[in-house]
Design a protein around this motif. Structure first.
Motif, short mmCIF file in Angstrom:
data_model
loop_
_atom_site.label_atom_id
_atom_site.label_comp_id
_atom_site.label_asym_id
_atom_site.label_seq_id
_atom_site.Cartn_x
_atom_site.Cartn_y
_atom_site.Cartn_z
N THR A 725 0.84 -1.22 0.00
CA THR A 725 0.00 0.00 0.00
C THR A 725 0.86 1.25 0.00
O THR A 725 0.56 2.24 -0.69
CB THR A 725 -0.95 0.00 1.20
N GLN A 726 1.95 1.22 0.77
CA GLN A 726 2.88 2.35 0.73
C GLN A 726 3.40 2.57 -0.69
O GLN A 726 3.48 3.71 -1.17
CB GLN A 726 4.05 2.09 1.68
N ARG A 727 3.77 1.45 -1.35
CA ARG A 727 4.28 1.54 -2.71
C ARG A 727 3.20 2.08 -3.66
O ARG A 727 3.49 2.89 -4.55
CB ARG A 727 4.75 0.17 -3.18
N LEU A 728 1.96 1.65 -3.47
CA LEU A 728 0.87 2.13 -4.33
C LEU A 728 0.63 3.62 -4.13
O LEU A 728 0.48 4.38 -5.11
CB LEU A 728 -0.41 1.34 -4.04
N ILE A 729 0.57 4.07 -2.88
CA ILE A 729 0.35 5.49 -2.62
C ILE A 729 1.49 6.32 -3.20
O ILE A 729 1.27 7.40 -3.79
CB ILE A 729 0.20 5.74 -1.10
N LEU A 757 -1.73 1.00 7.31
CA LEU A 757 -2.18 1.43 5.99
C LEU A 757 -3.06 0.39 5.31
O LEU A 757 -3.89 0.73 4.48
CB LEU A 757 -0.98 1.74 5.09
N ALA A 758 -2.87 -0.86 5.65
CA ALA A 758 -3.70 -1.93 5.09
C ALA A 758 -4.13 -2.86 6.21
O ALA A 758 -3.32 -3.21 7.07
CB ALA A 758 -2.93 -2.70 4.01
N VAL A 759 -5.40 -3.25 6.22
CA VAL A 759 -5.91 -4.18 7.24
C VAL A 759 -6.62 -5.32 6.53
O VAL A 759 -7.05 -5.20 5.37
CB VAL A 759 -6.88 -3.48 8.21
#
Length: 985
Positions: A725-729, A757-759
């Motif tokens: 998710t960090q990479r996507l943002i 950031l992701a659950v």
């Protein structure tokens, strides 16, 4: 006096301190009577006549020599600045009287008068330069190699330009000059200090010549013909001049430099300048583009100063006519000669003369013009310069216009030597018509660039008629417009540094100004276009596009005038205009499936991951720009453009996310059995986005217990999806050469900024079931799964439905939402801003809170009302009888109106919108938008008249007031009722 003394001014015997032998004054009987009838028309000459009777009594040639001899003697005795100022001013008075009387008496013809004035300007500037250089040497600021001849080896050169350079000064002319220096040759110890020294030298030189004292002035000085005067210092190095003319010099400057000649300073530097100018001005072979640019100089000039208007019989059509700038005037004769000198002078060296009359004669000798043309233009030139001199002799004013009052015109005619003004009128008609006809025939195939009037941006002065034309187009500050356009032609921006770019820009400028002038805010529109031009890396592609597709120029002008947000996009990424050329740009908006298919085709050409990011950014920006144009021109319904903007974001993420996953898996592998999901929230989920909206996203995953990834650097499933998710943002928000894709807001995830950031899907559903606040369920109403496999998506959808359709305490729900309203009002305080459409009472937030309240309150009994799309939610509540038909219609209407107004204002104005600061054009556009959404279109009394902003805004604000009441009523505490039987979810 010898020719040598007269030419150099201070280099003859008198310059060595020897007095000239006394001369016997000739008999003066009759002279006073001869000139008195003329002097009564010239207070200036009459005063000089009484002050210097010896000059008036002496034959002109002898008087001229005496003036130079006296000037040289005084300068030899004292070269201090004050003494030089006084000497030069007294000499100017005598020379002015001498020339005036020689002209009046017919002793000298017009050419001789112009030569005398020009020679005196040479001598005056040389004397001033000598004084300044000697003083600097005495003060040890410089060390002159030959102090007795200070200009030799000084490293500085003064260039005469314009009429002075051609020995064609008029009676009260200013002098155009340019100062060049060579730091390597200057006698200054520190070469780095050379520029500062010569800037000061130039300023002092100009002041010594033009500053008025008790003895008057010598000449007014104009330094604006140096390279790019708006950006360059007063003194320019020879290296800078060579670089400027070689890369940025314009054809009008090439024409002006035909008349350039060194008059003072270092002779070696003067020779260098002459060689430089000769190579630059005279091209042996002019290409087609250069000839077209020379044509375009003429096409910019559509002089209106002489357009005899219909008058009563007997009226004088020449009252106020400008004999220099007017149609058929001196400037047209000069231009007629100079443009043909540029075209043919590269091969015919005889044409490289600064003299206008000599150029006409040589053009005829080379059979470029006919003898009739030569004779007519020569006669007109001499006649018009004669009239110009007489006009300026009246009171030493630099005027070129005939009097505007009939009685004053009669006086001017008498001073010009005409017994009756009708005879002057007849000669004006003959000569100016002859010039007009020949000038109009020059480049006959080149059509005028503008039908609006003068649009002249060549030279350094504002053309009065151009300023008037710009005012007529709607610009409030035309002087700023002309200054900026001259800056374009001087190549101050990268986009206009090539000659071809400036040529095309010259062609499109009239159309550009016309379209910018028609926008709601013409001056602001021009400023935005100027900023747009400043940011362009290259001008030729987009200028060519404008030239071949004028509709693009119209659209660009509209954007600059009415949509600052789109103008900013256009300024940083002008390629968004490429799509406008497509046939379907202004047609129906495409579907999500079509968007995905188009983006996929573009991404197929991606060479690597970075290319994928850039292609996605370019594509999304083009589409958002497309949506902005539909909003601006009201080509599509606001609900359609809002949904289209959401589809653009959804298509981008659907195709970008797999690319991010693939890139991420290169290092960390994949999680076997793992599934990744993206949940759109807020306006993104509700398909109610604006062109500048960010993305509300929640990232979820579904993976087996204790799973981890494969790959070189394996990660536990929870850590894997957080890092993914960090990479996507980062892929969405990181600035690349194509800027950012979107801003992302991930605060709607469980626990907000404090949560991961992701659950997992299970964790998300558990949080929403057990720990979520009411406002989080309100936010969850606006959700939509935009990425994920069908099975996991169905599982998530079912779980969210159970949460949102659960049984609720209606009173607690109402209290929680009321508390949220109070918090929002305290934070954003929009009560003082009736046009803060989002946060004001009855605005978008109040409408949203009220709908969410009704959805959460009744979803347990009517699950179909749970939808993120506002119009669908209103329709569902109406169908379930949770809203009356009247309330539903009123709510839908005000929602559409607010959304439409907000979409336009976010493109066009600073928020919150202040109608008092809006132009009439912007008010008219907003009135048009509002009237299309309000209960009954609010129009003026006249049939088919445009909507009235005052009436439309009053009606709109009244609707928002009704919205406030409606929201308050529907959010009121619920009555205790017998619970209905819940329906199956």
């Amino acid at each position: 006096m010898s020719r040598k003394v007269k030419k150099t001014g201070i280099s003859g015997k008198a310059a060595k301190g020897k007095k000239s032998p006394p001369r016997k004054a000739p008999k003066t009987a009759g002279i006073k009577d001869t000139v008195s009838s003329h002097l009564r028309h010239s207070p200036y000459l009459a005063d000089l006549y009484l002050r210097w009777p010896d000059v008036a009594a002496c034959p002109p040639d002898m008087a001229e020599a005496d003036v130079y001899a006296e000037m040289s003697q005084n300068l030899s005795a004292d070269y201090s600045h004050d003494a030089v100022r006084k000497t030069l001013r007294i000499a100017k008075q005598k020379m002015a009287l001498l020339c005036g009387l020689a002209d009046i008496r017919g002793a000298w013809d017009t050419v001789r008068v112009m030569r005398c004035l020009s020679d005196f300007a040479d001598a005056a500037v040389r004397a001033a330069a000598d004084s300044l250089l000697k003083s600097a040497h005495d003060a040890k600021l410089i060390k002159l190699p030959r102090p007795k001849m200070p200009q030799d080896g000084s490293g500085v050169c003064v260039i005469a330009l314009g009429k002075w350079g051609a020995h064609e000064l008029n009676y009260s002319s200013d002098i155009d000059l340019m100062v060049l220096f060579d730091a390597a040759r200057t006698p200054i110890k520190d070469p780095d200090a050379a520029q500062a020294f010569f800037i000061r030298f130039t300023r002092d030189l100009a002041q010594m010549i033009e500053q008025p004292t008790a003895d008057g002035y010598v000449f007014r000085c104009d330094l604006r013909l140096r390279p790019d005067p708006g950006a360059m210092p007063l003194a320019v190095s020879i290296a800078t001049a060579e670089m400027y003319y070689g890369s940025l010099g314009q054809n009008w400057e090439r024409a002006a430099m035909i008349k350039a000649r060194p008059v003072a300073g270092d002779t070696r530097l003067a020779d260098d300048f002459t060689r430089l100018m000769s190579a630059w001005i005279w091209r042996r072979n002019l290409d087609f583009a250069a000839i077209q640019d020379i044509h375009s100089i003429k096409r910019q000039i559509n002089a209106k100063q002489f357009r005899p208007s219909p008058r009563k019989p007997g009226d004088n059509p020449y009252l106020g006519v400008n004999v220099k700038l007017g149609h058929g005037g001196i400037r047209e004769i000069e231009f007629y000669a100079q443009t043909q000198q540029l075209i043919f002078g590269g091969r015919d060296t005889a044409l490289r003369t600064p003299s206008t009359l000599a150029a006409l004669r040589i053009l005829c000798d080379g059979e470029h013009i006919t003898p009739q043309d030569r004779d007519a233009l020569t006669a007109a030139y001499l006649f018009l310069r004669h009239v110009e001199h007489r006009l300026q002799m009246i009171d030493d004013r630099q005027t070129h216009s005939l009097p505007t009052h009939p009685q004053d015109f009669d006086t001017a005619a008498a001073f010009c030597g005409y017994p009756r003004s009708e005879e002057l009128i007849a000669d004006l008609k003959t000569h100016m018509t002859a010039v007009q006809n020949r000038y109009s025939a020059l480049f006959r195939e080149s059509q005028s660039l503008s039908q609006d009037g003068n649009l002249v941006f060549t030279g350094v002065e504002d053309d009065p008629e151009t300023l008037q034309t710009l005012r007529g187009m709607g610009f409030g500050a035309p002087e700023k417009i002309t200054a900026a356009i001259r800056g374009w032609h001087h190549g101050r921006y990268r986009a206009v540094r090539s000659e071809r770019a400036r040529q095309i820009l010259t062609e499109i400028t009239p159309h550009l100004l016309r379209t910018l002038g028609a926008t709601p805010q013409p001056d602001e529109a021009f400023i935005r276009f100027d900023r747009f031009l400043e940011k362009l890396p290259s001008g030729i592609p987009i200028f060519s596009m404008f030239a071949h597709h004028p509709q693009l120029l119209d659209l660009t002008a509209e954007i600059m005038g009415a949509a600052p947000a789109l103008a900013e996009w256009l300024g940083t990424h002008p390629q968004v205009l490429d799509g406008v050329i497509s046939r379907d740009f202004f047609g129906r908006l495409p579907t999500l499936a079509w968007l995905e298919d188009e983006l996929k085709r573009r991404l197929d050409a991606a060479r690597d991951y970075q290319d994928t990011l850039d292609i996605t950014r370019r594509w999304a920006r083009e589409k958002r720009f497309h949506a902005g144009i539909h909003i601006l021109r009201r080509l599509s319904d606001t609900l359609q453009t809002a949904a289209y903007l959401s589809d653009i974001a959804e298509a981008s993420l659907r195709l970008l996310t797999p690319a991010v996953e693939r890139e991420f898996s290169r290092t960390h592998g994949t999680v076997k059995g793992g599934r990744y999901l993206l949940l759109a929230m807020g306006s993104f989920a509700a398909q109610a986005m604006f062109t500048d909206s960010d993305l509300d996203l929640v990232a979820l995953y579904d993976a087996p217990a204790n799973a981890s990834s494969s790959g070189e650097k394996p990660l536990a499933a929870s850590q894997y999806y957080i890092r993914l998710t960090q990479r996507l943002i980062s892929a969405i928000t990181a600035p690349t050469s194509e800027s950012v894709l979107y801003s992302v807001d991930a605060r709607l995830r469980p626990a907000g900024n404090d949560g991961p950031l992701a659950v997992s899907v299970e964790g998300f559903l558990a949080y929403q079931t057990k720990n979520a606040w009411t406002w989080e369920h309100m936010s969850l109403l606006r959700h939509r799964i935009i990425y994920g496999d069908p099975k996991t998506s169905a599982k998530l959808t079912a779980g969210i439905a159970r949460i949102l359709c659960g049984s609720r305490d209606a009173q607690k729900l109402q209290a929680d939402i009321a508390d949220m309203q109070l918090r929002v009002r305290k934070q954003f305080g929009a009560d003082d801003h009736p046009w803060d459409l989002k946060y004001r009472r009855g605005g978008m937030m109040d409408q949203l809170f009220m709908l969410q309240y009704l959805q959460l309150r009744h979803a347990h009994y009517a699950p179909h009302i749970v939808t993120a799309h506002t119009p669908q939610a209103i329709a569902a509540l109406k169908k379930s009888k949770k809203l009356t038909a009247d309330d539903a219609a009123a709510l839908l209407q005000i929602y559409r109106a607010t959304l439409s107004a907000q979409a336009f204002l976010r493109l066009s104005a600073a928020l919150p919108f202040d109608p008092a600061r809006a132009t009439a054009g912007m008010q008219a556009r907003l009135a048009d938008i509002l009237s299309a959404c309000l209960p009954a279109p609010v129009r003026q009394t006249k049939k088919n008249a445009a909507p009235n902003f005052k009436t439309a805004s009053k009606s709109f604000l009244k609707c928002l007031g009704e919205s406030e009441k409606l929201c308050a009523r529907l959010l009121s505490p619920p009555m205790a009722t017998k619970p209905a039987k819940a329906k199956k979810h």
